[in-house]
Write a protein that holds these residues in place. Structure first.
Motif, PDB file in Angstrom:
ATOM      1  N   SER A   1       0.831  -1.210   0.000  1.00 55.80           N
ATOM      2  CA  SER A   1       0.000   0.000   0.000  1.00 55.80           C
ATOM      3  C   SER A   1       0.864   1.258   0.000  1.00 55.80           C
ATOM      4  CB  SER A   1      -0.968   0.001   1.181  1.00 55.80           C
ATOM      5  OG  SER A   1      -0.280   0.165   2.383  1.00 55.80           O
ATOM      6  N   LEU A   2       2.012   1.225   0.698  1.00 54.33           N
ATOM      7  CA  LEU A   2       2.933   2.368   0.658  1.00 54.33           C
ATOM      8  C   LEU A   2       3.451   2.594  -0.759  1.00 54.33           C
ATOM      9  CD1 LEU A   2       5.182   2.098   3.846  1.00 54.33           C
ATOM     10  CD2 LEU A   2       3.418   3.772   3.359  1.00 54.33           C
ATOM     11  N   ARG A   3       3.838   1.518  -1.429  1.00 54.88           N
ATOM     12  CA  ARG A   3       4.346   1.612  -2.792  1.00 54.88           C
ATOM     13  C   ARG A   3       3.275   2.165  -3.739  1.00 54.88           C
ATOM     14  NH1 ARG A   3       4.599  -3.764  -5.680  1.00 54.88           N
ATOM     15  NH2 ARG A   3       2.431  -3.175  -5.804  1.00 54.88           N
ATOM     16  N   ASP A   4       2.059   1.620  -3.627  1.00 53.71           N
ATOM     17  CA  ASP A   4       0.970   2.081  -4.489  1.00 53.71           C
ATOM     18  C   ASP A   4       0.636   3.543  -4.236  1.00 53.71           C
ATOM     19  OD1 ASP A   4       0.881  -0.455  -5.528  1.00 53.71           O
ATOM     20  OD2 ASP A   4      -0.921  -1.064  -4.421  1.00 53.71           O
ATOM     21  N   SER A   5       0.661   3.951  -2.964  1.00 53.66           N
ATOM     22  CA  SER A   5       0.393   5.342  -2.617  1.00 53.66           C
ATOM     23  C   SER A   5       1.431   6.264  -3.234  1.00 53.66           C
ATOM     24  CB  SER A   5       0.380   5.491  -1.097  1.00 53.66           C
ATOM     25  OG  SER A   5       0.194   6.825  -0.736  1.00 53.66           O
ATOM     26  N   GLU A   6       2.679   5.871  -3.162  1.00 54.70           N
ATOM     27  CA  GLU A   6       3.756   6.677  -3.743  1.00 54.70           C
ATOM     28  C   GLU A   6       3.612   6.770  -5.260  1.00 54.70           C
ATOM     29  OE1 GLU A   6       6.620   9.314  -3.600  1.00 54.70           O
ATOM     30  OE2 GLU A   6       5.759   8.375  -1.826  1.00 54.70           O
ATOM     31  N   ARG A   7       3.251   5.681  -5.895  1.00 51.28           N
ATOM     32  CA  ARG A   7       3.043   5.696  -7.353  1.00 51.28           C
ATOM     33  C   ARG A   7       1.892   6.615  -7.741  1.00 51.28           C
ATOM     34  NH1 ARG A   7       3.728  -0.674  -9.022  1.00 51.28           N
ATOM     35  NH2 ARG A   7       5.984  -0.748  -8.756  1.00 51.28           N
ATOM     36  N   ARG A   8       0.807   6.571  -6.956  1.00 44.21           N
ATOM     37  CA  ARG A   8      -0.332   7.445  -7.254  1.00 44.21           C
ATOM     38  C   ARG A   8       0.068   8.917  -7.118  1.00 44.21           C
ATOM     39  NH1 ARG A   8      -3.218   3.369  -4.565  1.00 44.21           N
ATOM     40  NH2 ARG A   8      -3.014   4.472  -2.594  1.00 44.21           N
ATOM     41  N   LYS A   9       0.880   9.243  -6.124  1.00 42.75           N
ATOM     42  CA  LYS A   9       1.345  10.627  -5.950  1.00 42.75           C
ATOM     43  C   LYS A   9       2.212  11.054  -7.123  1.00 42.75           C
ATOM     44  CE  LYS A   9       1.176  10.721  -0.929  1.00 42.75           C
ATOM     45  NZ  LYS A   9       1.969  10.670   0.300  1.00 42.75           N
ATOM     46  N   GLN A  10       3.099  10.181  -7.569  1.00 42.12           N
ATOM     47  CA  GLN A  10       3.976  10.500  -8.700  1.00 42.12           C
ATOM     48  C   GLN A  10       3.187  10.710  -9.987  1.00 42.12           C
ATOM     49  OE1 GLN A  10       6.727   7.256  -8.849  1.00 42.12           O
ATOM     50  NE2 GLN A  10       8.010   8.062  -7.212  1.00 42.12           N
ATOM     51  N   ASN A  11       2.111   9.945 -10.167  1.00 41.91           N
ATOM     52  CA  ASN A  11       1.304  10.042 -11.391  1.00 41.91           C
ATOM     53  C   ASN A  11       0.186  11.074 -11.277  1.00 41.91           C
ATOM     54  OD1 ASN A  11       2.851   8.015 -12.521  1.00 41.91           O
ATOM     55  ND2 ASN A  11       1.463   6.400 -11.853  1.00 41.91           N
ATOM     56  N   GLY A  12       0.048  11.699 -10.115  1.00 42.01           N
ATOM     57  CA  GLY A  12      -0.987  12.717  -9.926  1.00 42.01           C
ATOM     58  C   GLY A  12      -2.389  12.146  -9.797  1.00 42.01           C
ATOM     59  N   ARG A  13      -2.505  10.894  -9.380  1.00 40.88           N
ATOM     60  CA  ARG A  13      -3.819  10.256  -9.273  1.00 40.88           C
ATOM     61  C   ARG A  13      -4.249  10.040  -7.831  1.00 40.88           C
ATOM     62  NH1 ARG A  13      -1.892   5.736 -12.914  1.00 40.88           N
ATOM     63  NH2 ARG A  13      -2.193   4.622 -10.972  1.00 40.88           N
ATOM     64  N   ASP A  14      -3.553  10.639  -6.884  1.00 42.91           N
ATOM     65  CA  ASP A  14      -3.872  10.405  -5.478  1.00 42.91           C
ATOM     66  C   ASP A  14      -5.220  10.994  -5.080  1.00 42.91           C
ATOM     67  OD1 ASP A  14      -2.581  12.824  -5.902  1.00 42.91           O
ATOM     68  OD2 ASP A  14      -1.830  12.955  -3.852  1.00 42.91           O
ATOM     69  N   LYS A  15      -5.577  12.163  -5.616  1.00 43.45           N
ATOM     70  CA  LYS A  15      -6.877  12.766  -5.272  1.00 43.45           C
ATOM     71  C   LYS A  15      -8.026  11.971  -5.894  1.00 43.45           C
ATOM     72  CE  LYS A  15      -5.253  17.326  -4.282  1.00 43.45           C
ATOM     73  NZ  LYS A  15      -5.554  18.718  -4.232  1.00 43.45           N
ATOM     74  N   ASP A  16      -7.829  11.486  -7.127  1.00 42.22           N
ATOM     75  CA  ASP A  16      -8.856  10.643  -7.755  1.00 42.22           C
ATOM     76  C   ASP A  16      -9.074   9.372  -6.952  1.00 42.22           C
ATOM     77  OD1 ASP A  16      -9.145  12.451  -9.817  1.00 42.22           O
ATOM     78  OD2 ASP A  16      -7.734  11.401 -11.140  1.00 42.22           O
ATOM     79  N   HIS A  17      -7.980   8.789  -6.493  1.00 40.52           N
ATOM     80  CA  HIS A  17      -8.072   7.564  -5.696  1.00 40.52           C
ATOM     81  C   HIS A  17      -8.813   7.825  -4.378  1.00 40.52           C
ATOM     82  CE1 HIS A  17      -6.987   3.776  -3.841  1.00 40.52           C
ATOM     83  NE2 HIS A  17      -6.534   4.456  -2.794  1.00 40.52           N
ATOM     84  N   ALA A  18      -8.506   8.929  -3.734  1.00 44.95           N
ATOM     85  CA  ALA A  18      -9.167   9.267  -2.465  1.00 44.95           C
ATOM     86  C   ALA A  18     -10.667   9.466  -2.680  1.00 44.95           C
ATOM     87  CB  ALA A  18      -8.544  10.518  -1.867  1.00 44.95           C
ATOM     88  N   THR A  19     -11.030  10.152  -3.755  1.00 42.99           N
ATOM     89  CA  THR A  19     -12.448  10.376  -4.064  1.00 42.99           C
ATOM     90  C   THR A  19     -13.153   9.055  -4.339  1.00 42.99           C
ATOM     91  OG1 THR A  19     -11.943  12.545  -4.986  1.00 42.99           O
ATOM     92  CG2 THR A  19     -14.037  11.565  -5.612  1.00 42.99           C
ATOM     93  N   ARG A  20     -12.537   8.218  -5.146  1.00 47.39           N
ATOM     94  CA  ARG A  20     -13.121   6.917  -5.495  1.00 47.39           C
ATOM     95  C   ARG A  20     -13.254   6.043  -4.241  1.00 47.39           C
ATOM     96  NH1 ARG A  20     -10.096   6.296  -9.543  1.00 47.39           N
ATOM     97  NH2 ARG A  20      -8.489   5.048  -8.561  1.00 47.39           N
ATOM     98  N   SER A  21     -12.258   6.066  -3.381  1.00 49.05           N
ATOM     99  CA  SER A  21     -12.299   5.271  -2.148  1.00 49.05           C
ATOM    100  C   SER A  21     -13.420   5.735  -1.226  1.00 49.05           C
ATOM    101  CB  SER A  21     -10.967   5.354  -1.417  1.00 49.05           C
ATOM    102  OG  SER A  21      -9.959   4.752  -2.161  1.00 49.05           O
ATOM    103  N   ARG A  22     -13.583   7.056  -1.096  1.00 52.59           N
ATOM    104  CA  ARG A  22     -14.671   7.581  -0.251  1.00 52.59           C
ATOM    105  C   ARG A  22     -16.030   7.160  -0.789  1.00 52.59           C
ATOM    106  NH1 ARG A  22     -11.533  12.293  -0.026  1.00 52.59           N
ATOM    107  NH2 ARG A  22     -12.780  13.228  -1.671  1.00 52.59           N
ATOM    108  N   ARG A  23     -16.210   7.234  -2.107  1.00 52.62           N
ATOM    109  CA  ARG A  23     -17.495   6.835  -2.707  1.00 52.62           C
ATOM    110  C   ARG A  23     -17.772   5.354  -2.463  1.00 52.62           C
ATOM    111  NH1 ARG A  23     -16.925   9.930  -8.469  1.00 52.62           N
ATOM    112  NH2 ARG A  23     -17.275  12.026  -7.670  1.00 52.62           N
ATOM    113  N   GLN A  24     -16.774   4.519  -2.681  1.00 52.44           N
ATOM    114  CA  GLN A  24     -16.948   3.081  -2.467  1.00 52.44           C
ATOM    115  C   GLN A  24     -17.240   2.790  -1.004  1.00 52.44           C
ATOM    116  OE1 GLN A  24     -13.330   1.472  -4.027  1.00 52.44           O
ATOM    117  NE2 GLN A  24     -14.062   1.483  -6.145  1.00 52.44           N
ATOM    118  N   SER A  25     -16.572   3.490  -0.114  1.00 46.29           N
ATOM    119  CA  SER A  25     -16.786   3.292   1.312  1.00 46.29           C
ATOM    120  C   SER A  25     -18.211   3.687   1.708  1.00 46.29           C
ATOM    121  CB  SER A  25     -15.769   4.099   2.105  1.00 46.29           C
ATOM    122  OG  SER A  25     -15.990   3.966   3.468  1.00 46.29           O
ATOM    123  N   ARG A  26     -18.687   4.812   1.181  1.00 47.81           N
ATOM    124  CA  ARG A  26     -20.068   5.235   1.480  1.00 47.81           C
ATOM    125  C   ARG A  26     -21.071   4.206   0.971  1.00 47.81           C
ATOM    126  NH1 ARG A  26     -18.517  10.631  -0.080  1.00 47.81           N
ATOM    127  NH2 ARG A  26     -19.448  10.280  -2.120  1.00 47.81           N
TER     128      ARG A  26
END
Length: 170
Positions: A33-58
């Motif tokens: 999960s640390l590796r994936d998080s770092e990759r998302r930050k490098q690719n600029g997809r961390d905010k999209d991932h956070a939004t998608r995760s919140r929606r799925q969680s709800r």
């Protein structure tokens, strides 16, 4: 004599092995999960991932609440639906899509709910009844804390699951 001592230690050894195996699995998951998080930050997809995760969680949380309400609701409110079949489909895949709506200042206004176009109207009304029954069961303080949901006129673009039962799909 030593073989008896070894046999007595065997359950402890196997328990230690299982605990160690679980700890190894947890560490592996953590570092992935640390590796994936770092990759998302490098690719600029961390905010999209956070939004998608919140929606799925709800959606998962709503499915859990609807299942709990379904177990407590009286038979007459279910109409022609079978409780056991409904329990199978009260999963996030069968719940409407929603996204948060914010004002210019970034403050939360409400959730915009987009219905699923492939669901039968009777099934949709039943889910609405379950939502209402859940709201009625809440304490006054919890009711005040609920986020407002507004039904959007646009439909969700999600498609029906492959194994969708006929009583759900239009």
């Amino acid at each position: 004599m030593t073989s008896i001592k070894c046999l007595n230690l065997l359950p402890w050894y196997s328990l230690l092995f299982l605990v160690n195996k679980k700890a190894h699995g947890a560490c592996k998951t953590y570092f992935i999960s640390l590796r994936d998080s770092e990759r998302r930050k490098q690719n600029g997809r961390d905010k999209d991932h956070a939004t998608r995760s919140r929606r799925q969680s709800r959606r998962r949380e709503r499915a859990r609440k609807l299942k709990r309400t379904l177990t407590n609701i009286s038979r007459d409110k279910l109409g022609d639906f079978d409780r056991s079949k409904l329990m199978e489909v009260m999963t996030p895949e069968y719940l409407s899509s929603e996204e948060s709506e914010e004002d210019e200042g970034g403050n939360f206004l409400h959730f915009k709910v987009r219905r699923l176009p492939w669901q039968r109207e009777t099934f949709q009304r039943l889910k609405d009844k379950l939502e209402e029954a859940h709201k009625e069961s809440l304490t006054p303080q919890h009711k005040r804390q609920l986020k407002k949901r507004v039904i959007d006129e646009d439909f969700s673009s999600r498609t029906a699951p492959d194994d969708c039962p006929k009583f759900v799909k239009d």
